[in-house]
Enzyme design. Structure first.
Site, PDB file in Angstrom:
ATOM      1  N   SER A  78     -10.667  -0.795   3.300  1.00  0.00           N
ATOM      2  CA  SER A  78      -9.904  -0.874   4.562  1.00  0.00           C
ATOM      3  C   SER A  78      -9.473   0.533   4.960  1.00  0.00           C
ATOM      4  O   SER A  78      -8.810   1.223   4.180  1.00  0.00           O
ATOM      5  CB  SER A  78      -8.650  -1.731   4.383  1.00  0.00           C
ATOM      6  OG  SER A  78      -8.979  -3.025   3.966  1.00  0.00           O
TER       7      SER A  78
ATOM      8  N   GLU B 229      -4.777   3.755   5.956  1.00  0.00           N
ATOM      9  CA  GLU B 229      -4.535   3.540   4.520  1.00  0.00           C
ATOM     10  C   GLU B 229      -5.170   4.672   3.721  1.00  0.00           C
ATOM     11  O   GLU B 229      -4.643   5.136   2.715  1.00  0.00           O
ATOM     12  CB  GLU B 229      -5.149   2.197   4.090  1.00  0.00           C
ATOM     13  CG  GLU B 229      -5.012   1.962   2.606  1.00  0.00           C
ATOM     14  CD  GLU B 229      -5.838   0.802   2.071  1.00  0.00           C
ATOM     15  OE1 GLU B 229      -5.660  -0.321   2.549  1.00  0.00           O
ATOM     16  OE2 GLU B 229      -6.637   1.028   1.145  1.00  0.00           O
TER      17      GLU B 229
ATOM     18  N   ARG C   6       0.828  -1.225   0.000  1.00  0.00           N
ATOM     19  CA  ARG C   6       0.000   0.000   0.000  1.00  0.00           C
ATOM     20  C   ARG C   6       0.860   1.273   0.000  1.00  0.00           C
ATOM     21  O   ARG C   6       0.490   2.287   0.587  1.00  0.00           O
ATOM     22  CB  ARG C   6      -0.966   0.033   1.193  1.00  0.00           C
ATOM     23  CG  ARG C   6      -1.951  -1.119   1.264  1.00  0.00           C
ATOM     24  CD  ARG C   6      -2.985  -1.073   0.149  1.00  0.00           C
ATOM     25  NE  ARG C   6      -4.060  -2.033   0.354  1.00  0.00           N
ATOM     26  CZ  ARG C   6      -4.040  -3.311  -0.055  1.00  0.00           C
ATOM     27  NH1 ARG C   6      -2.986  -3.793  -0.713  1.00  0.00           N
ATOM     28  NH2 ARG C   6      -5.060  -4.094   0.171  1.00  0.00           N
TER      29      ARG C   6
HETATM   30  P1  FAD Z   1      -9.022   8.551  -5.131  1.00  0.00           P
HETATM   31  O1  FAD Z   1      -9.704   8.217  -3.871  1.00  0.00           O
HETATM   32  O2  FAD Z   1      -9.656   9.517  -6.053  1.00  0.00           O
HETATM   33  O3  FAD Z   1      -7.555   9.077  -4.781  1.00  0.00           O
HETATM   34  C1  FAD Z   1      -6.747   8.381  -3.874  1.00  0.00           C
HETATM   35  C2  FAD Z   1      -5.417   9.152  -3.722  1.00  0.00           C
HETATM   36  O4  FAD Z   1      -4.708   9.132  -4.945  1.00  0.00           O
HETATM   37  C3  FAD Z   1      -5.620  10.638  -3.380  1.00  0.00           C
HETATM   38  O5  FAD Z   1      -4.552  11.024  -2.551  1.00  0.00           O
HETATM   39  C4  FAD Z   1      -5.543  11.326  -4.735  1.00  0.00           C
HETATM   40  O6  FAD Z   1      -5.108  12.662  -4.640  1.00  0.00           O
HETATM   41  C5  FAD Z   1      -4.510  10.455  -5.449  1.00  0.00           C
HETATM   42  N1  FAD Z   1      -4.727  10.362  -6.897  1.00  0.00           N
HETATM   43  C6  FAD Z   1      -5.822   9.874  -7.520  1.00  0.00           C
HETATM   44  N2  FAD Z   1      -5.636   9.865  -8.844  1.00  0.00           N
HETATM   45  C7  FAD Z   1      -4.397  10.367  -9.059  1.00  0.00           C
HETATM   46  C8  FAD Z   1      -3.612  10.626 -10.233  1.00  0.00           C
HETATM   47  N3  FAD Z   1      -4.075  10.358 -11.451  1.00  0.00           N
HETATM   48  N4  FAD Z   1      -2.376  11.139 -10.067  1.00  0.00           N
HETATM   49  C9  FAD Z   1      -1.897  11.409  -8.831  1.00  0.00           C
HETATM   50  N5  FAD Z   1      -2.579  11.196  -7.703  1.00  0.00           N
HETATM   51  C10 FAD Z   1      -3.804  10.680  -7.817  1.00  0.00           C
HETATM   52  N6  FAD Z   1      -7.730  -0.805  -2.268  1.00  0.00           N
HETATM   53  C11 FAD Z   1      -6.897  -1.865  -2.410  1.00  0.00           C
HETATM   54  O7  FAD Z   1      -5.683  -1.693  -2.567  1.00  0.00           O
HETATM   55  N7  FAD Z   1      -7.365  -3.131  -2.361  1.00  0.00           N
HETATM   56  C12 FAD Z   1      -8.663  -3.430  -2.183  1.00  0.00           C
HETATM   57  O8  FAD Z   1      -9.046  -4.589  -2.148  1.00  0.00           O
HETATM   58  C13 FAD Z   1      -9.578  -2.328  -2.032  1.00  0.00           C
HETATM   59  N8  FAD Z   1     -10.892  -2.549  -1.816  1.00  0.00           N
HETATM   60  C14 FAD Z   1     -11.742  -1.508  -1.667  1.00  0.00           C
HETATM   61  C15 FAD Z   1     -13.090  -1.774  -1.459  1.00  0.00           C
HETATM   62  C16 FAD Z   1     -14.007  -0.739  -1.316  1.00  0.00           C
HETATM   63  C17 FAD Z   1     -15.457  -1.055  -1.086  1.00  0.00           C
HETATM   64  C18 FAD Z   1     -13.549   0.605  -1.412  1.00  0.00           C
HETATM   65  C19 FAD Z   1     -14.529   1.740  -1.308  1.00  0.00           C
HETATM   66  C20 FAD Z   1     -12.196   0.882  -1.603  1.00  0.00           C
HETATM   67  C21 FAD Z   1     -11.285  -0.170  -1.722  1.00  0.00           C
HETATM   68  N9  FAD Z   1      -9.903   0.053  -1.914  1.00  0.00           N
HETATM   69  C22 FAD Z   1      -9.044  -1.010  -2.083  1.00  0.00           C
HETATM   70  C23 FAD Z   1      -9.375   1.426  -1.950  1.00  0.00           C
HETATM   71  C24 FAD Z   1      -9.495   2.102  -3.346  1.00  0.00           C
HETATM   72  O9  FAD Z   1     -10.384   1.407  -4.166  1.00  0.00           O
HETATM   73  C25 FAD Z   1      -8.137   2.173  -4.041  1.00  0.00           C
HETATM   74  O10 FAD Z   1      -7.191   2.845  -3.243  1.00  0.00           O
HETATM   75  C26 FAD Z   1      -8.230   2.891  -5.403  1.00  0.00           C
HETATM   76  O11 FAD Z   1      -7.025   2.766  -6.104  1.00  0.00           O
HETATM   77  C27 FAD Z   1      -8.585   4.356  -5.253  1.00  0.00           C
HETATM   78  O12 FAD Z   1      -8.834   4.877  -6.531  1.00  0.00           O
HETATM   79  P2  FAD Z   1      -9.579   6.237  -6.740  1.00  0.00           P
HETATM   80  O13 FAD Z   1      -9.496   6.580  -8.195  1.00  0.00           O
HETATM   81  O14 FAD Z   1     -10.921   6.187  -6.162  1.00  0.00           O
HETATM   82  O15 FAD Z   1      -8.630   7.213  -5.901  1.00  0.00           O
HETATM   83  N1  EPU Z   2     -10.805 -10.354  10.614  1.00  0.00           N
HETATM   84  C1  EPU Z   2     -11.459 -10.380  11.820  1.00  0.00           C
HETATM   85  N2  EPU Z   2     -12.500  -9.512  12.032  1.00  0.00           N
HETATM   86  C2  EPU Z   2     -12.915  -8.631  11.087  1.00  0.00           C
HETATM   87  C3  EPU Z   2     -12.239  -8.600   9.851  1.00  0.00           C
HETATM   88  C4  EPU Z   2     -11.192  -9.463   9.639  1.00  0.00           C
HETATM   89  O1  EPU Z   2     -11.122 -11.160  12.716  1.00  0.00           O
HETATM   90  O2  EPU Z   2     -13.853  -7.895  11.367  1.00  0.00           O
HETATM   91  C5  EPU Z   2      -9.684 -11.278  10.382  1.00  0.00           C
HETATM   92  C6  EPU Z   2     -10.143 -12.627   9.874  1.00  0.00           C
HETATM   93  O3  EPU Z   2      -9.455 -13.606  10.588  1.00  0.00           O
HETATM   94  C7  EPU Z   2      -9.672 -12.681   8.443  1.00  0.00           C
HETATM   95  C8  EPU Z   2      -8.487 -11.734   8.453  1.00  0.00           C
HETATM   96  O4  EPU Z   2      -8.810 -10.751   9.435  1.00  0.00           O
HETATM   97  O5  EPU Z   2      -9.305 -13.966   8.089  1.00  0.00           O
HETATM   98  C9  EPU Z   2      -8.252 -11.045   7.125  1.00  0.00           C
HETATM   99  O6  EPU Z   2      -9.472 -10.445   6.696  1.00  0.00           O
HETATM  100  P1  EPU Z   2      -9.825 -10.271   5.146  1.00  0.00           P
HETATM  101  O7  EPU Z   2      -9.499 -11.523   4.396  1.00  0.00           O
HETATM  102  O8  EPU Z   2     -11.186  -9.719   5.046  1.00  0.00           O
HETATM  103  O9  EPU Z   2      -8.757  -9.229   4.651  1.00  0.00           O
HETATM  104  P2  EPU Z   2      -8.243  -7.888   5.299  1.00  0.00           P
HETATM  105  O10 EPU Z   2      -6.878  -8.123   5.850  1.00  0.00           O
HETATM  106  O11 EPU Z   2      -9.254  -7.314   6.205  1.00  0.00           O
HETATM  107  C10 EPU Z   2      -7.007  -7.155   3.115  1.00  0.00           C
HETATM  108  C11 EPU Z   2      -6.857  -5.872   2.383  1.00  0.00           C
HETATM  109  C12 EPU Z   2      -8.064  -5.648   1.476  1.00  0.00           C
HETATM  110  C13 EPU Z   2      -8.129  -6.788   0.479  1.00  0.00           C
HETATM  111  C14 EPU Z   2      -8.255  -8.109   1.232  1.00  0.00           C
HETATM  112  C15 EPU Z   2      -8.160  -9.309   0.317  1.00  0.00           C
HETATM  113  C16 EPU Z   2      -5.493  -4.350   3.662  1.00  0.00           C
HETATM  114  C17 EPU Z   2      -5.456  -3.172   4.563  1.00  0.00           C
HETATM  115  N3  EPU Z   2      -6.694  -4.759   3.288  1.00  0.00           N
HETATM  116  O12 EPU Z   2      -8.144  -6.996   3.986  1.00  0.00           O
HETATM  117  O13 EPU Z   2      -7.899  -4.429   0.777  1.00  0.00           O
HETATM  118  O14 EPU Z   2      -9.224  -6.644  -0.392  1.00  0.00           O
HETATM  119  O15 EPU Z   2      -7.175  -8.224   2.204  1.00  0.00           O
HETATM  120  O16 EPU Z   2      -6.857  -9.430  -0.171  1.00  0.00           O
HETATM  121  O17 EPU Z   2      -4.444  -4.871   3.300  1.00  0.00           O
HETATM  122  C18 EPU Z   2      -8.282  -2.092   0.911  1.00  0.00           C
HETATM  123  O18 EPU Z   2      -7.055  -1.956   0.888  1.00  0.00           O
HETATM  124  O19 EPU Z   2      -9.079  -1.126   0.945  1.00  0.00           O
HETATM  125  C19 EPU Z   2      -8.839  -3.444   0.919  1.00  0.00           C
HETATM  126  C20 EPU Z   2     -10.149  -3.683   1.006  1.00  0.00           C
END
Ligand code: FAD
Ligand code: EPU
Length: 336
Positions: A236, A332, A162
């Site tokens: 997250s 994050e 990240r």
């Molecule tokens: P924004 O929120 O618009 O911007 C994020 C940051 O990047 C800001 O600081 C912004 O200024 C900067 N930025 C955006 N675009 C540019 C650009 N073109 N040039 C320079 N800076 C820029 N993330 C994960 O890694 N893994 C996941 O599994 C994951 N699951 C998610 C699930 C949900 C339900 C949600 C809501 C979010 C999740 N995220 C996850 C976080 C998010 O989706 C990612 O971080 C995504 O890349 C953000 O994209 P965005 O275009 O919405 O960025």
């Molecule tokens: N867990 C709990 N309680 C909770 C949630 C999670 O006990 O309420 C424990 C469970 O044991 C579970 C473990 O945490 O097995 C891991 O949970 P999960 O598989 O849901 O993944 P996560 O660690 O919570 C990370 C990333 C996600 C990504 C998933 C799948 C980060 C910060 N988050 O979540 O990314 O989608 O793994 O790879 O690394 C994001 O970055 O926004 C994001 C959603």
């Protein structure tokens, strides 16, 4: 290309926070971007993609620039790979589906991550055992001070968990305009994440394919994560902390059920969701700010919470996890 004043950013952030931007404009090519930067002069800038990883805690001064540079084009090919150059404003999941429909492998585990392609490298998005860096080739970004386009290789981006140079050393200095991905003609499947295998078995999938993996990931994500269209959130809210093996072993004595995974030979990545749940926050709600009832790592806006209320909740969570486990959670989500 139009600059709007005092525009509500509610439709532009996945927390659904009703915060005003002093000025707001979208650009869909480099000329428009250059023009806007000239008009903006010394105003503070906020670059916006899909708004799915930001927490807006106060009105945004200066100019919000929404990146809408679209397009997916083939940039090259060799025996094993296809290179795709993708506009930063493309929706991430649309790009993943494009790869799957063309049988270009590598992006399938990253299905359904919200947001745009340009923000992907910011935090090296990752999910289900794969990170953006695994399919990344290079990117182009506009340097705001020098007014020129700079190419970054994978090494230049210094990707980590990240993390990247854009989130650290070069924060606020570059606008990512396109990303070039290196995809595999022959798939290498990543199903080591337990939940994927279980999901494939449950669906009776006997022959692996990138489409089957994508569908499995989509189903798992839908079952776990709140849909921002229904409940405001940014995924997250915190990163999973990495601690030393010694600290983990100590904690394990006091908390035998603690969840952690080895990272390299010296560190353990601890599930922050588990820590937060054990600290008693899962399902907590004060006003409209809350900690999601199914996934404690996700902070939510049930309707009319302010960014400040969500931020304060995150402060309380950080303190209580620190008190209980001696672990300092890092956010994050980008705080604006
Ligand atoms: P924004 O929120 O618009 O911007 C994020 C940051 O990047 C800001 O600081 C912004 O200024 C900067 N930025 C955006 N675009 C540019 C650009 N073109 N040039 C320079 N800076 C820029 N993330 C994960 O890694 N893994 C996941 O599994 C994951 N699951 C998610 C699930 C949900 C339900 C949600 C809501 C979010 C999740 N995220 C996850 C976080 C998010 O989706 C990612 O971080 C995504 O890349 C953000 O994209 P965005 O275009 O919405 O960025
Ligand atoms: N867990 C709990 N309680 C909770 C949630 C999670 O006990 O309420 C424990 C469970 O044991 C579970 C473990 O945490 O097995 C891991 O949970 P999960 O598989 O849901 O993944 P996560 O660690 O919570 C990370 C990333 C996600 C990504 C998933 C799948 C980060 C910060 N988050 O979540 O990314 O989608 O793994 O790879 O690394 C994001 O970055 O926004 C994001 C959603």
């Amino acid at each position: 290309m139009q600059i709007q004043q005092q525009l509500s950013l509610k439709p532009y952030n996945s927390f659904g926070l009703d915060v005003l931007a002093e000025n707001f404009a979208a650009f869909s090519n480099l000329n428009e971007l250059e023009e806007l930067l000239t008009v903006a002069e010394q105003q503070p800038l906020l670059i916006l993609g899909g708004g799915s990883n930001i927490l807006l805690t106060k009105p945004v001064d200066g100019l919000v620039l929404k990146n809408e540079i679209n397009g997916i084009e083939k940039a090259g090919e060799d025996e094993e790979h296809i290179y795709l150059r993708v506009g930063a404003g493309e929706n991430w999941h649309r790009f993943v589906l494009y790869c799957i429909s063309h049988r270009y492998a590598g992006a399938e585990n990253l299905s359904l991550i919200p947001g745009n392609v340009g923000a992907g490298p910011m935090q090296n998005i990752g999910a289900y055992g794969v990170e953006l860096k695994d399919i990344f080739h290079s990117l182009e970004a506009w340097h705001i001070g020098d007014n020129k386009l700079v190419t970054f290789s994978k090494e230049d981006c210094a990707f980590g968990y990240r993390e990247s140079v854009f989130k650290n050393k070069y924060r606020g200095q570059f606008i990512i305009t396109s990303v070039t991905f290196k995809l595999n003609k022959k798939p290498v499947y990543h199903v080591e994440y337990g939940a994927i295998t279980q999901e494939l078995e449950k669906e009776g999938v006997t022959e692996l394919s990138i489409a089957a993996i994508s569908e499995a990931v989509i189903r798992i994500r839908r079952s776990k994560l709140p849909d921002p269209a229904v409940i405001g959130n940014a995924g997250s809210f915190f990163k999973n902390p990495e601690i030393s093996i010694e600290q983990f072993e100590q904690l394990k004595k006091a908390f035998p059920a603690i969840v952690g995974y080895p990272v390299g030979t010296e560190h353990i990545k601890v599930a922050a969701g588990w820590l937060i749940e054990q600290a008693g926050w899962k399902g907590y709600r004060q006003g409209d700010a809350g900690c999601h009832e199914k996934q404690a790592l996700v902070l939510v806006n049930y309707g009319n919470a302010s960014g400040e209320q969500i931020y304060l909740l995150s402060e309380k969570i950080i303190h209580s996890v620190n008190d209980k486990f001696g672990i300092s959670l890092q956010r994050e989500v980008n705080i604006v």
